[in-house]
Design a protein around this motif. Structure first.
Motif, PDB file in Angstrom:
ATOM      1  N   TYR A 130      15.512   0.327 -33.770  1.00  0.00           N
ATOM      2  CA  TYR A 130      14.661   0.125 -34.943  1.00  0.00           C
ATOM      3  C   TYR A 130      15.130   0.867 -36.194  1.00  0.00           C
ATOM      4  N   TYR A 131      16.146   1.724 -36.090  1.00  0.00           N
ATOM      5  CA  TYR A 131      16.584   2.482 -37.266  1.00  0.00           C
ATOM      6  C   TYR A 131      17.291   1.596 -38.287  1.00  0.00           C
ATOM      7  N   THR A 132      17.044   1.885 -39.562  1.00  0.00           N
ATOM      8  CA  THR A 132      17.735   1.222 -40.672  1.00  0.00           C
ATOM      9  C   THR A 132      18.051   2.280 -41.723  1.00  0.00           C
ATOM     10  N   ASN A 133      19.167   2.060 -42.437  1.00  0.00           N
ATOM     11  CA  ASN A 133      19.558   2.958 -43.525  1.00  0.00           C
ATOM     12  C   ASN A 133      19.718   4.402 -43.050  1.00  0.00           C
ATOM     13  N   LEU A 134      18.899   5.332 -43.552  1.00  0.00           N
ATOM     14  CA  LEU A 134      19.120   6.742 -43.233  1.00  0.00           C
ATOM     15  C   LEU A 134      18.900   7.061 -41.759  1.00  0.00           C
ATOM     16  N   VAL A 135      19.900   7.694 -41.139  1.00  0.00           N
ATOM     17  CA  VAL A 135      19.726   8.340 -39.832  1.00  0.00           C
ATOM     18  C   VAL A 135      20.241   9.760 -39.971  1.00  0.00           C
ATOM     19  N   PHE A 136      19.672  10.689 -39.202  1.00  0.00           N
ATOM     20  CA  PHE A 136      20.089  12.084 -39.355  1.00  0.00           C
ATOM     21  C   PHE A 136      19.889  12.862 -38.071  1.00  0.00           C
ATOM     22  N   GLU A 137      20.622  13.957 -37.957  1.00  0.00           N
ATOM     23  CA  GLU A 137      20.510  14.865 -36.814  1.00  0.00           C
ATOM     24  C   GLU A 137      20.698  16.295 -37.289  1.00  0.00           C
ATOM     25  N   PHE A 138      19.953  17.203 -36.681  1.00  0.00           N
ATOM     26  CA  PHE A 138      20.192  18.634 -36.834  1.00  0.00           C
ATOM     27  C   PHE A 138      20.786  19.120 -35.516  1.00  0.00           C
ATOM     28  N   ASN A 139      21.941  19.769 -35.594  1.00  0.00           N
ATOM     29  CA  ASN A 139      22.623  20.268 -34.402  1.00  0.00           C
ATOM     30  C   ASN A 139      22.973  21.737 -34.578  1.00  0.00           C
ATOM     31  N   VAL A 140      23.207  22.397 -33.468  1.00  0.00           N
ATOM     32  CA  VAL A 140      23.741  23.758 -33.467  1.00  0.00           C
ATOM     33  C   VAL A 140      25.005  23.751 -32.623  1.00  0.00           C
ATOM     34  N   ASP A 141      26.123  24.179 -33.203  1.00  0.00           N
ATOM     35  CA  ASP A 141      27.402  24.270 -32.486  1.00  0.00           C
ATOM     36  C   ASP A 141      27.796  22.956 -31.820  1.00  0.00           C
ATOM     37  N   ASN A 142      27.618  21.859 -32.562  1.00  0.00           N
ATOM     38  CA  ASN A 142      28.036  20.529 -32.080  1.00  0.00           C
ATOM     39  C   ASN A 142      27.384  20.115 -30.755  1.00  0.00           C
ATOM     40  N   SER A 143      26.245  20.717 -30.457  1.00  0.00           N
ATOM     41  CA  SER A 143      25.531  20.346 -29.235  1.00  0.00           C
ATOM     42  C   SER A 143      24.734  19.072 -29.503  1.00  0.00           C
ATOM     43  N   SER A 144      24.000  18.600 -28.499  1.00  0.00           N
ATOM     44  CA  SER A 144      23.140  17.437 -28.711  1.00  0.00           C
ATOM     45  C   SER A 144      22.059  17.790 -29.733  1.00  0.00           C
ATOM     46  N   ALA A 145      21.495  16.773 -30.341  1.00  0.00           N
ATOM     47  CA  ALA A 145      20.562  16.985 -31.445  1.00  0.00           C
ATOM     48  C   ALA A 145      19.329  17.773 -31.006  1.00  0.00           C
ATOM     49  N   ILE A 146      18.891  18.689 -31.871  1.00  0.00           N
ATOM     50  CA  ILE A 146      17.643  19.414 -31.612  1.00  0.00           C
ATOM     51  C   ILE A 146      16.490  18.791 -32.389  1.00  0.00           C
ATOM     52  N   LEU A 147      16.816  18.101 -33.484  1.00  0.00           N
ATOM     53  CA  LEU A 147      15.825  17.410 -34.303  1.00  0.00           C
ATOM     54  C   LEU A 147      16.547  16.218 -34.914  1.00  0.00           C
ATOM     55  N   ALA A 148      15.985  15.026 -34.768  1.00  0.00           N
ATOM     56  CA  ALA A 148      16.711  13.837 -35.227  1.00  0.00           C
ATOM     57  C   ALA A 148      15.739  12.718 -35.551  1.00  0.00           C
ATOM     58  N   GLY A 149      16.201  11.809 -36.400  1.00  0.00           N
ATOM     59  CA  GLY A 149      15.357  10.672 -36.748  1.00  0.00           C
ATOM     60  C   GLY A 149      16.008   9.790 -37.769  1.00  0.00           C
ATOM     61  N   GLY A 150      15.168   9.100 -38.533  1.00  0.00           N
ATOM     62  CA  GLY A 150      15.692   8.212 -39.552  1.00  0.00           C
ATOM     63  C   GLY A 150      14.623   7.276 -40.072  1.00  0.00           C
ATOM     64  N   ARG A 151      15.073   6.406 -40.965  1.00  0.00           N
ATOM     65  CA  ARG A 151      14.189   5.391 -41.530  1.00  0.00           C
ATOM     66  C   ARG A 151      14.182   4.179 -40.615  1.00  0.00           C
ATOM     67  N   TYR A 152      13.034   3.541 -40.516  1.00  0.00           N
ATOM     68  CA  TYR A 152      12.973   2.336 -39.695  1.00  0.00           C
ATOM     69  C   TYR A 152      12.197   1.240 -40.414  1.00  0.00           C
ATOM     70  N   GLY A 153      12.814   0.069 -40.484  1.00  0.00           N
ATOM     71  CA  GLY A 153      12.185  -1.095 -41.094  1.00  0.00           C
ATOM     72  C   GLY A 153      11.921  -2.142 -40.032  1.00  0.00           C
ATOM     73  N   LYS A 154      11.017  -3.030 -40.301  1.00  0.00           N
ATOM     74  CA  LYS A 154      10.665  -4.156 -39.438  1.00  0.00           C
ATOM     75  C   LYS A 154       9.898  -3.764 -38.172  1.00  0.00           C
ATOM     76  N   LEU A 155       9.894  -2.469 -37.798  1.00  0.00           N
ATOM     77  CA  LEU A 155       9.209  -2.070 -36.562  1.00  0.00           C
ATOM     78  C   LEU A 155       7.724  -2.389 -36.633  1.00  0.00           C
ATOM     79  N   MET A 156       7.111  -2.089 -37.760  1.00  0.00           N
ATOM     80  CA  MET A 156       5.687  -2.374 -37.928  1.00  0.00           C
ATOM     81  C   MET A 156       5.415  -3.864 -37.776  1.00  0.00           C
ATOM     82  N   LYS A 157       6.250  -4.683 -38.410  1.00  0.00           N
ATOM     83  CA  LYS A 157       6.079  -6.136 -38.331  1.00  0.00           C
ATOM     84  C   LYS A 157       6.332  -6.636 -36.916  1.00  0.00           C
TER      85      LYS A 157
END
Length: 419
Positions: A262-289
């Motif tokens: 469902y992600y569109t356009n902006l996606v992002f991740e916060f990482n420490v020392d190239n580990s897996s994401a600790i906080l992540a998300g993004g913009r999502y369009g069409k999901l509501m529809k």
């Protein structure tokens, strides 16, 4: 018969439970300061809700789903994430007709994925998440990233890195995906079996694959930037310039795609020392529809609570006070048990945490017990105290001992001990 907890789950108690609660309080209070209100949704939903929103080809749906049928033969799933559930609630409860947009919702709760258990990764785990529903503004994207940094800073996480990417809207991404398929097909023999499957179903996941994503030919794969519309490029420019002006460090990672359809356009991740994401998300369009509501823009993120707890341990960051109990009442004579209970009641009614070990009336052992329960102070209660009306209080931090009039006991503890 001996019963054991299911593999990939954990019993949380003691200091670990206190740390979890402290983090929960921080994120909810920070969210509240940013205008978010809390929402609680069911931990199981219609399985099709997640299949439609996350995508049939995603690893979550293909490999990690906890799916079952109830007694009415309805196919349900334990939630693997909560964005779909929150959006379903917004649609079902007609929130867009009741609450001014953008609607800002947050949650903390358990999620379920059948993954290989490892450090910081469980089959039942907890996430904090935020969703901004009903916005197309690029500045809400910026504000969402600011909130992410604010939460991590307030918790005390060090040395994190923010990575961002723009994966385009659905129309833009289709052109990019078609170009990727054509390009990667030339290197099909060099791909793993999993990546060969993804080449057909979801070639974007090849870009962030832990093995294939690092191969040399990936560097020359078609870039999303070449397919973005002028409007998308302009919004991306505004986003990056805004982050720079706000002194929020970031890197643009062209291989960052995230794993949900469902992600569109902006996606992002916060990482420490190239580990897996600790906080992540993004913009999502069409999901509501897709779920039955109007076509409105949204943005959000989720943060793994267990990953944060593990990081705090690794970074030796202390966020709770070792001393948990304000007062240990040491009853020296059982004859005064009722007086002891009355004092406990009065202390607690005034917001002072207090306990009494009724079967321990030896002073030396009583002070040893105070250390075990991390009491900030000890009050002695025996014949002398009852007759004189003066209670002996020992401050466990500085080891000072004083006699205080019974009528002043609440004020003394509030001013000198509880702080």
């Amino acid at each position: 018969m001996k019963y054991l907890k299911p593999r990939g789950t954990a019993d949380v108690y003691g200091n670990e439970a206190k740390i979890f609660k402290k983090i929960e309080n921080i994120v909810l209070e920070t969210g509240k300061l940013n205008g978010f209100s809390e929402i609680k949704t069911p931990i199981f939903e219609s399985a099709n809700l997640f299949i439609r929103s996350i995508g049939e080809t995603s690893d979550i749906v293909k490999k990690e789903f906890y799916i079952f049928k109830d007694k009415s033969d309805r196919e349900l799933a334990l939630r693997p994430e909560n964005t779909a559930g929150v959006v379903r609630a917004v649609v079902e409860e007609k929130m867009l007709n009741k609450i001014p947009t953008p609607i800002k919702l947050m949650y903390v709760g358990p999620m379920f994925r059948y993954e290989r258990p490892q450090s910081g990764r469980y089959r039942q785990f907890d996430q904090f998440g935020c969703e901004i529903i009903g916005t197309e503004s690029i500045y809400d994207d910026v504000d969402c990233l600011v909130l992410g940094t604010q939460i991590l800073d307030t918790i005390g996480i060090k040395n994190y890195t923010l990575s961002i990417n723009n994966i385009g809207n659905f129309e833009t991404r289709k052109k990019w995906v078609d170009a990727l398929k054509k390009y990667l097909s030339k290197y099909k023999n060099e791909l793993s079996d999993l990546s060969k499957e993804r080449l057909i179903s979801n070639p974007l996941r090849i870009l962030d694959d832990k093995v294939d994503g690092k191969k040399g030919f990936i560097k020359n794969a078609p870039k999303i930037i070449d397919f973005l519309s002028d409007d998308e490029k302009n919004k991306q420019k505004i986003l990056e310039e805004s982050l720079k002006k706000l002194k929020i460090k970031f890197i643009v990672d062209e291989k960052l795609v995230r794993g949900l359809d469902y992600y569109t356009n902006l996606v992002f991740e916060f990482n420490v020392d190239n580990s897996s994401a600790i906080l992540a998300g993004g913009r999502y369009g069409k999901l509501m529809k897709e779920i039955g509501g109007p076509d409105v823009g949204c943005i959000g993120f989720a943060m793994g609570m267990q990953r944060i707890m593990l990081l705090l341990e690794e970074q030796n960051k202390k966020i709770i006070d070792d001393q948990d109990i304000d007062v240990l009442l040491l009853l020296l004579d059982e004859k005064y048990a009722i007086e002891s209970l009355n004092l406990l009641k009065e202390l607690r009614e005034n917001g002072i945490s207090a306990i009494c070990k009724f079967d321990q009336n030896k002073i030396e052992k009583g002070f040893s017990y105070a250390k075990l329960v991390n009491a900030k102070s000890v009050i002695l209660l025996g014949k002398n105290e009852i007759n004189s009306g003066k209670y002996t209080i020992k401050n466990q931090k500085n080891m000072k001992q004083e006699k205080i009039d019974k009528k002043n006991i609440i004020k003394y503890i509030s001013d000198k001990i509880k702080k």
